[in-house]
Motif scaffolding. Structure first.
Motif, mmCIF file in Angstrom:
data_model
loop_
_atom_site.group_PDB
_atom_site.id
_atom_site.type_symbol
_atom_site.label_atom_id
_atom_site.label_comp_id
_atom_site.label_asym_id
_atom_site.label_seq_id
_atom_site.Cartn_x
_atom_site.Cartn_y
_atom_site.Cartn_z
ATOM 1 N N VAL A 1 16.273 80.293 64.022
ATOM 2 C CA VAL A 1 17.051 81.525 63.896
ATOM 3 C C VAL A 1 18.527 81.227 64.106
ATOM 4 O O VAL A 1 19.388 81.766 63.393
ATOM 5 C CB VAL A 1 16.540 82.596 64.888
ATOM 6 C CG1 VAL A 1 17.533 83.757 64.994
ATOM 7 C CG2 VAL A 1 15.175 83.122 64.443
ATOM 8 N N ARG A 2 18.862 80.366 65.070
ATOM 9 C CA ARG A 2 20.270 80.016 65.281
ATOM 10 C C ARG A 2 20.870 79.367 64.043
ATOM 11 O O ARG A 2 22.020 79.641 63.677
ATOM 12 C CB ARG A 2 20.399 79.089 66.489
ATOM 13 C CG ARG A 2 20.430 79.828 67.820
ATOM 14 C CD ARG A 2 20.838 78.955 68.982
ATOM 15 N NE ARG A 2 19.786 78.032 69.381
ATOM 16 C CZ ARG A 2 19.767 76.722 69.120
ATOM 17 N NH1 ARG A 2 20.774 76.184 68.438
ATOM 18 N NH2 ARG A 2 18.771 75.967 69.513
ATOM 19 N N ARG A 3 20.087 78.517 63.376
ATOM 20 C CA ARG A 3 20.601 77.864 62.162
ATOM 21 C C ARG A 3 20.874 78.889 61.067
ATOM 22 O O ARG A 3 21.886 78.804 60.362
ATOM 23 C CB ARG A 3 19.614 76.786 61.681
ATOM 24 C CG ARG A 3 19.746 75.468 62.424
ATOM 25 C CD ARG A 3 18.939 74.374 61.763
ATOM 26 N NE ARG A 3 17.523 74.472 62.058
ATOM 27 C CZ ARG A 3 16.945 73.917 63.124
ATOM 28 N NH1 ARG A 3 17.660 73.223 63.998
ATOM 29 N NH2 ARG A 3 15.639 74.035 63.333
ATOM 30 N N VAL A 4 19.947 79.832 60.892
ATOM 31 C CA VAL A 4 20.149 80.862 59.870
ATOM 32 C C VAL A 4 21.369 81.724 60.202
ATOM 33 O O VAL A 4 22.226 81.987 59.352
ATOM 34 C CB VAL A 4 18.905 81.758 59.718
ATOM 35 C CG1 VAL A 4 19.192 82.925 58.789
ATOM 36 C CG2 VAL A 4 17.729 80.956 59.168
ATOM 37 N N LEU A 5 21.479 82.157 61.457
ATOM 38 C CA LEU A 5 22.610 83.003 61.843
ATOM 39 C C LEU A 5 23.934 82.272 61.652
ATOM 40 O O LEU A 5 24.922 82.863 61.199
ATOM 41 C CB LEU A 5 22.455 83.450 63.298
ATOM 42 C CG LEU A 5 21.333 84.460 63.568
ATOM 43 C CD1 LEU A 5 21.215 84.711 65.069
ATOM 44 C CD2 LEU A 5 21.561 85.753 62.820
ATOM 45 N N SER A 6 23.957 80.991 61.983
ATOM 46 C CA SER A 6 25.166 80.203 61.802
ATOM 47 C C SER A 6 25.524 80.096 60.324
ATOM 48 O O SER A 6 26.699 80.246 59.940
ATOM 49 C CB SER A 6 24.973 78.807 62.396
ATOM 50 O OG SER A 6 26.109 78.003 62.167
ATOM 51 N N ALA A 7 24.514 79.869 59.473
ATOM 52 C CA ALA A 7 24.767 79.758 58.031
ATOM 53 C C ALA A 7 25.265 81.082 57.465
ATOM 54 O O ALA A 7 26.202 81.122 56.648
ATOM 55 C CB ALA A 7 23.488 79.324 57.314
#
Length: 333
Positions: free
Chosen positions: A323-329
């Motif tokens: 989820v952190r990766r998606v939010l960052s992207a």
């Protein structure tokens, strides 16, 4: 293609994630979440690498639509729980055929839908249609816009059927993750020529009709494989022209055997194009009730639509890093 409309063939991608990510990926309670995490990581990579303005997760509302089964009863029959016999019983008026999905994947699909909703990523489907048809319809709507208003379309799928949508004019490209999402084949008209010896997306669909597809239960024309189909289409241009040549005893472009087999397959060829071609007018709706025609209906979210729900889902299913990766992207988009 920065500024594009990106259309995700969701089932194709979460199946790929399920088989590509170790099933050791588990929730705090021990349930498998490899498909959920794998799909989220795919989305993060796709948004980072391609920077779409609009993003839609396209959904199968019906994996075996009635109009396709009515035309070719063997369509996806082998994928039904209980196999072709169960599919035939459904066609005869029995219980609807249910797609066979791995036991560890089935409970992850609704989790994927919940996480996408919490993130604010649009999810689209159409009653009685497959995700391919949703993709075909949204692509057709983009193609129909005045040239100055069109945005590039990127279709992300592991299903070659969608190569039929490739169009250099819009453009429409297919990202085909044969080597993974990080390094997909980018399928354009040049790639279709190089790999399949066909000159356009529609020509690819005509080739698929002639060739058939055992994975979809499509028999094709006996004795006409991919290379022969491509050769015939190069010679005649379209499937209709190939069929017309088969009916013309004066035509010398077909062998005796090819002519005979094409004529023997007439009943199949009458109905197969409607099965192989994706719909361009499916009744697409968004899962959250937003009007698909609204200007910002498919906008890539920069922040979660429901932060509280996203936190709950992240903790419940152990999705923190994905989820952190998606939010960052999304935020960097």
């Amino acid at each position: 293609m920065s500024g594009s409309l990106m259309l995700l063939d969701s089932a194709s991608l979460y199946f790929r994630a399920f088989y590509g990510v170790p099933d050791s990926m588990r929730s705090p309670a021990g349930e498998p979440v490899n498909a959920v995490r794998g799909l989220l990581d795919m989305i993060a990579r796709l948004v980072t690498d391609h920077r779409p303005d609009r993003l839609v997760a396209c959904w199968d509302e019906d994996w075996r639509p009635e109009f396709r089964v009515a035309a070719i009863p063997s369509y996806k029959a082998h994928r039904a729980v209980g196999g072709a016999e169960a599919a035939a019983a459904a066609l005869a008026g029995g219980p609807p055929a249910v797609e066979e999905v791995p036991d560890a994947l089935a409970p992850q699909v609704p989790v994927i839908a919940e996480v996408l909703a919490a993130l604010g990523i649009a999810r689209a489907g159409a009653a009685g249609f497959e995700a391919d048809d949703v993709i075909g319809t949204l692509t057709a709507r983009e193609v129909a816009r005045p040239p100055g208003e069109r945005r590039p379309v990127l279709v992300v799928t592991g299903d070659r059927d969608l190569f039929q949508l490739v169009d250099d004019d819009v453009p429409v490209r297919v990202l085909y993750p044969v080597r993974g999402i990080k390094d997909p084949d980018v399928v354009d008209v040049a790639r279709l020529r190089e790999k399949y010896a066909v000159a356009s997306g529609p020509a690819y669909a005509d080739m698929a009709v002639l060739r058939g597809d055992p994975s979809d239960g499509l028999p094709g024309v006996a004795g006409i494989g991919e290379k022969t189909a491509a050769t015939l289409l190069e010679r005649y241009g379209t499937l209709d022209a190939v069929r017309a040549a088969a009916l013309d005893p004066g035509d010398r472009g077909l062998t005796v055997t090819q002519r005979r087999r094409l004529l023997e397959a007439s009943d199949y060829l009458d109905v197969a194009p409607a099965v192989v071609h994706v719909a361009a007018d499916a009744p697409v709706v968004l899962a959250d009730g937003t009007d698909p025609a609204a200007p910002d209906a498919f906008a890539v979210p920069r922040e979660p639509a429901d932060p509280e729900a996203l936190v709950d889902l992240t903790e419940r299913w152990g999705l923190d890093s994905s989820v952190r990766r998606v939010l960052s992207a999304l935020a960097a988009r």
